[in-house]
Design an enzyme around this catalytic site. Structure first.
Site, PDB file in Angstrom:
ATOM      1  N   GLN A  11      44.713  66.906  68.601  1.00 21.45           N
ATOM      2  CA  GLN A  11      43.979  65.751  69.147  1.00 21.45           C
ATOM      3  C   GLN A  11      43.648  64.734  68.040  1.00 21.45           C
ATOM      4  O   GLN A  11      44.421  64.596  67.095  1.00 21.45           O
ATOM      5  CB  GLN A  11      42.720  66.196  69.903  1.00 21.45           C
ATOM      6  CG  GLN A  11      43.016  66.896  71.219  1.00 21.45           C
ATOM      7  CD  GLN A  11      43.300  68.374  71.096  1.00 21.45           C
ATOM      8  OE1 GLN A  11      42.581  69.110  70.449  1.00 21.45           O
ATOM      9  NE2 GLN A  11      44.353  68.850  71.722  1.00 21.45           N
ATOM     10  N   ASP A  49      48.286  62.339  69.268  1.00 21.03           N
ATOM     11  CA  ASP A  49      49.709  61.964  69.290  1.00 21.03           C
ATOM     12  C   ASP A  49      50.089  60.991  68.181  1.00 21.03           C
ATOM     13  O   ASP A  49      50.982  60.157  68.352  1.00 21.03           O
ATOM     14  CB  ASP A  49      50.095  61.366  70.661  1.00 21.03           C
ATOM     15  CG  ASP A  49      49.848  62.335  71.793  1.00 21.03           C
ATOM     16  OD1 ASP A  49      50.023  63.550  71.570  1.00 21.03           O
ATOM     17  OD2 ASP A  49      49.476  61.872  72.884  1.00 21.03           O
ATOM     18  N   LYS A  63      51.147  64.028  64.033  1.00 22.02           N
ATOM     19  CA  LYS A  63      50.628  65.092  63.148  1.00 22.02           C
ATOM     20  C   LYS A  63      51.685  66.168  62.916  1.00 22.02           C
ATOM     21  O   LYS A  63      51.844  66.666  61.800  1.00 22.02           O
ATOM     22  CB  LYS A  63      49.379  65.736  63.781  1.00 22.02           C
ATOM     23  CG  LYS A  63      48.223  64.772  63.957  1.00 22.02           C
ATOM     24  CD  LYS A  63      47.031  65.440  64.629  1.00 22.02           C
ATOM     25  CE  LYS A  63      47.254  65.798  66.073  1.00 22.02           C
ATOM     26  NZ  LYS A  63      47.420  64.648  66.984  1.00 22.02           N
TER      27      LYS A  63
END
Ligand code: GDP
Ligand code: IMO
Ligand code: MG
Length: 429
Positions: free
Chosen positions: A223, A13, A16
């Site tokens: 991730q 988070d 990206k």
């Protein structure tokens, strides 16, 4: 330069999706290389907020071919729903390519993800319960189904039968859950197959040829470094390799294809789910980061945990990814603070750690040693050059850069694509 990897440098988070969208214009392909719909990438595009879980963030650009690589796990139901949502927003998904070798998330994977979390109780990992871990488990144990199995009903049914032989026992006898029949799963999945078939391709050959032809390929990570199965805070990690090396195995390209590796990090740090977090703040400053930064999960809606920037984690992410550049996002979220802390070392039982400790017990109980920097206490969301930033904000970035030992190429000062300071991003000639 043609092959560029973009990865999360913290616990996910980091923004990206926004950065992928920002630089996507320069690329011919955007390729996801790991994870599944546990990811949630928010992109603000043409006045709309898009939440992407499985489809690469470049899908909005007609000149880009979005690709889901072999390293991903795909829930076909979620994929088709996401495609439908995009089409409803007038974003065409007809160019989407899906690796024939990507694995499928099956209904029992979702059930087992939830069941094993419930069984762990207070020890739960806090997964997204999307079936990610169980799907990668089956891949490793060679009981998985792949996207290519969707095109041959006979093989599909045989493989489902073999899997159910084991899965039904586990569902019923270990967890007391309902079981599945082959017909039940085949009816559902073979209906999805009709829509998915036109998108299936041997994507590694395609990407290698594109790189041969000097086309630009962005490998989009999901991730983050500390959620990596090998390098993260195991067992509080995801089940894939979100680090740069994962781009090679997750797409099928050699490491020499990668010219640059961008690591995305927030100006502070967050994590969703359980696990150690040395700089976590449970006071009103932490609360303010959650509120001002709108730190609620894109996938599960869960409130994220927030804390100060951790320099040891940043340097670790630089090392394990071979980052050539760091991108700092959400600098604007710190604008209300008088003083800002940055973790420069840990202390545990009288010892000082300048790098991440070898044993996770130390990481669990580490006391962060902070340097305090002055805040800037002014709105920075309109700044478009480094020089326009207040001196204290410039100093903060320089401090992070020195700590991470890598240059900061871009700084995000708001969620929209314009709210970005470009420092060293060579646009395509
Ligand atoms: P990802 O999973 O790494 O793509 O990140 P997410 O999309 O899950 O979370 C990042 C959130 O921060 C999103 O809601 C973005 O719109 C938002 N965001 C990204 N960059 C910035 C920024 O510089 N400032 C602010 N205020 N929000 C940002
Ligand atoms: P993006 O791509 C933040 C976390 C979960 C849980 C752990 C394992 O949006 O940055 P899983 O369902 O993967 O088995 O859960 O990993 N997690 C994420 N946290 N951002 C993500 O993705 C995440 N994907 C998984 O919360 O702690
Ligand atoms: Mg996210």
């Amino acid at each position: 330069m043609a092959g560029i990897v973009l990865v999360g440098a913290q616990w996910g988070d980091e923004g990206k999706g926004k950065i992928t969208d920002l630089i996507a214009d320069d690329f011919d392909y955007v390729v996801r290389f790991q994870g599944g719909n546990n990811a949630g990438h928010t992109v603000m595009h043409a006045g709309k907020t898009l939440k992407l879980h499985l489809i690469p963030s470049g899908v909005m650009y007609p000149h880009i071919t979005p690709v889901i690589g072999n390293g991903c796990v795909i829930d076909p139901k979620v994929l088709l729903e996401e495609m439908d949502r995009l089409e409803a927003d007038e974003i065409s998904t007809h160019r989407l390519l899906i690796s024939c070798n990507a694995h499928l998330i099956m209904p029992y994977h979702r059930d087992l993800d939830g069941a094993s979390e419930r069984r762990l109780g207070s020890q739960e990992i806090g997964t997204t319960r999307r079936g990610i871990g169980p799907a990668y488990m089956d891949k490793a144990s060679r009981l998985g189904l792949r996207v290519q199995d969707l095109v041959d009903e006979h093989i599909f049914r045989k493989k489902v039968e073999a899997a159910l032989h084991e899965k039904n026992d586990i569902l019923e006898k270990v967890y007391g859950l309902p079981t599945y029949t082959v017909d039940q799963i085949a009816d559902e999945y073979l209906a999805y197959a009709e829509r998915i078939k036109p998108h299936i391709a041997e994507t590694s050959a395609l990407i290698n040829r594109a790189l041969d032809a000097d086309q630009w390929v962005l490998f989009e990570g999901a991730q983050g470094a500390l959620l990596d199965l090998d390098h993260g805070t195991y067992p509080f990690v995801t089940s894939s390799s979100p680090t740069a090396g994962g781009a090679c195995t997750g797409v099928g390209v050699g490491p020499k294809r990668i010219d640059r590796v961008l690591g995305i990090a927030k100006a502070y740090i967050t994590r969703v789910g359980s696990g150690p977090f040395p700089t976590e703040l449970s006071d009103e400053v932490g609360r303010s980061l959650i509120e001002v930064g709108a730190e609620y999960g894109t996938t599960t809606g869960r409130e994220r945990r927030a804390g100060w920037f951790d320099g040891l984690i940043a340097r670790f992410a630089v090392q394990i990814n071979g980052l050539t550049d760091l991108v700092i996002t959400k600098l604007d979220v710190l604008s209300h603070l008088d003083r800002i802390k940055v973790c420069v070392a840990y202390e545990y039982e009288g010892s000082r750690y300048n790098d991440l400790p070898a044993h996770q017990t130390v990481f669990h109980h580490a006391r962060p040693i902070y340097e305090e920097l002055p805040g800037w206490k002014t709105d920075i969301t309109h700044c478009r050059t480094f020089e326009e930033l207040p001196k204290a904000a410039q100093d903060y970035i320089t401090f992070l850069e020195d700590l991470a030992e890598v240059p900061v190429a871009m700084i995000a000062v708001g969620p929209s694509r314009e709210q970005t300071i470009m420092r060293r991003w060579p646009s395509r000639p």
